[in-house]
Scaffold this active site. Structure first.
Site, PDB file in Angstrom:
ATOM      1  CB  CYS A 132     -42.154  31.398   8.891  1.00 45.61           C
ATOM      2  SG  CYS A 132     -42.303  32.297   7.318  1.00 45.61           S
ATOM      3  CG  ASP A 143     -43.133  28.594   4.020  1.00 48.85           C
ATOM      4  OD1 ASP A 143     -43.734  27.531   3.740  1.00 48.85           O
ATOM      5  OD2 ASP A 143     -42.230  29.059   3.302  1.00 48.85           O
ATOM      6  NE  ARG A 200     -42.168  25.930   1.870  1.00 47.59           N
ATOM      7  CZ  ARG A 200     -41.022  26.402   1.390  1.00 47.59           C
ATOM      8  NH1 ARG A 200     -40.331  25.687   0.529  1.00 47.59           N
ATOM      9  NH2 ARG A 200     -40.557  27.580   1.779  1.00 47.59           N
ATOM     10  CG  HIS A 220     -39.151  28.074   7.203  1.00 49.56           C
ATOM     11  ND1 HIS A 220     -39.200  27.913   5.836  1.00 49.56           N
ATOM     12  CD2 HIS A 220     -39.763  29.259   7.451  1.00 49.56           C
ATOM     13  CE1 HIS A 220     -39.828  28.939   5.299  1.00 49.56           C
ATOM     14  NE2 HIS A 220     -40.176  29.774   6.242  1.00 49.56           N
ATOM     15  CB  CYS A 246     -37.362  31.646   5.487  1.00 50.84           C
ATOM     16  SG  CYS A 246     -38.581  32.849   6.078  1.00 50.84           S
TER      17      CYS A 246
END
Ligand code: CO
Length: 208
Positions: free
Chosen positions: A41, A43, A45, A97, A100
Site C-alpha cells: 500500500c 500508506d 506508515r 496492512h 488501511c
C-alpha cells in the site's frame, strides 16, 4: 516536513554508506538483482524496505492504494511482468496492512469520485466473501478480516497472470500474502496456500 532537511539527510546517508564501504555507490550503479517483488500500500506508515530490513538492490517495489493487483492496470502489470520475466524474482509478495484507508473507504457508502472504480475492486472482494464478513458483529474485526481477504484475492489475481504461471512452472516462483500490523510493527505471514489457489483457478485461468 522541511525539504532542506531531506537533502541534508541524503548527504548524511551517503557519508554513512561510504564510511562502511567506499565502493558502495560504484557497486550499486552496476545493476540490480532483487529476489523479491513487493506489492504494498502507498500508506506512509508502511515503509516496504524499512519494515523488512531490506537493503538497496534487494527488493523490487510497487505501491498503490490498498495494494491492488488489477489486470487492466498497466502500471502494476508492467511491474509484475518486468520483475518476474526479466529480473527473474523468485518471490512475489502482496503486503496489506491493518488500518488501511483504502479498505476502510471501500466499506463505506460514499461517492468518492475518481476513487470509485479503484475501490470497486475491494468491494468485489467483500462481495466474494460476504458470507464470512457479514457474520462479524465487531466492525473492527470485520475491517481487519477484509484487509486479509483483500491480500488473498490480490495473490489470486497474481496467479491469474501468465508471467506468474510460467515462472512457477519453470523455476518454482512463489506468491506470498502478508499483513503489516501498524499497531505493533509486526509482519504477519497469512500463509496462503499458493499451490492450492493455483490448482483451484487453473481450470478457468490457465494461460501458459
Ligand atoms: Co493502505
Amino acid at each position: 516536513m522541511n525539504l532542506d532537511k531531506v537533502f541534508e539527510n541524503n548527504k548524511a546517508w551517503i557519508n554513512e554508506k561510504l564510511s562502511v564501504n567506499s565502493n558502495y555507490f560504484d557497486d550499486l550503479g552496476k545493476g540490480q538483482n532483487p529476489d523479491l517483488l513487493y506489492i504494498g500500500c502507498s500508506d506512509s506508515r508502511v515503509t516496504a524496505e524499512e519494515l523488512m530490513g531490506a537493503k538497496p538492490g534487494e527488493v523490487f517495489v510497487h505501491r498503490n492504494i490498498a495494494n491492488m493487483v488489477i489486470s487492466i492496470d498497466l502500471n502494476a502489470m508492467s511491474v509484475v511482468n518486468y520483475a518476474v520475466n526479466h529480473l527473474k524474482v523468485n518471490h512475489v509478495i502482496v503486503c496489506g496492512h491493518y488500518a488501511c484507508g483504502g479498505v476502510k473507504a471501500a466499506m463505506q457508502s460514499a461517492d468518492l469520485g475518481i476513487l470509485n472504480p479503484w475501490l470497486r475492486n475491494i468491494r468485489d472482494v467483500y462481495r466474494i466473501h460476504k458470507k464470512e464478513l457479514s457474520a462479524f458483529e465487531d466492525e473492527g474485526k470485520k475491517y481487519d478480516r477484509l484487509v486479509e481477504l483483500n491480500v488473498k484475492e490480490q495473490c489470486v489475481n497474481l496467479i491469474k497472470t501468465a508471467a506468474v504461471q510460467k515462472a512457477y512452472r519453470e523455476r518454482g516462483l512463489q506468491v506470498h500474502g502478508w499483513v503489516f500490523d501498524v499497531h505493533t510493527g509486526k509482519l504477519i505471514d497469512l500463509k496462503i496456500d499458493f499451490e492450492k489457489y493455483l490448482e483451484d483457478i487453473m481450470e478457468i485461468y490457465h494461460l501458459d
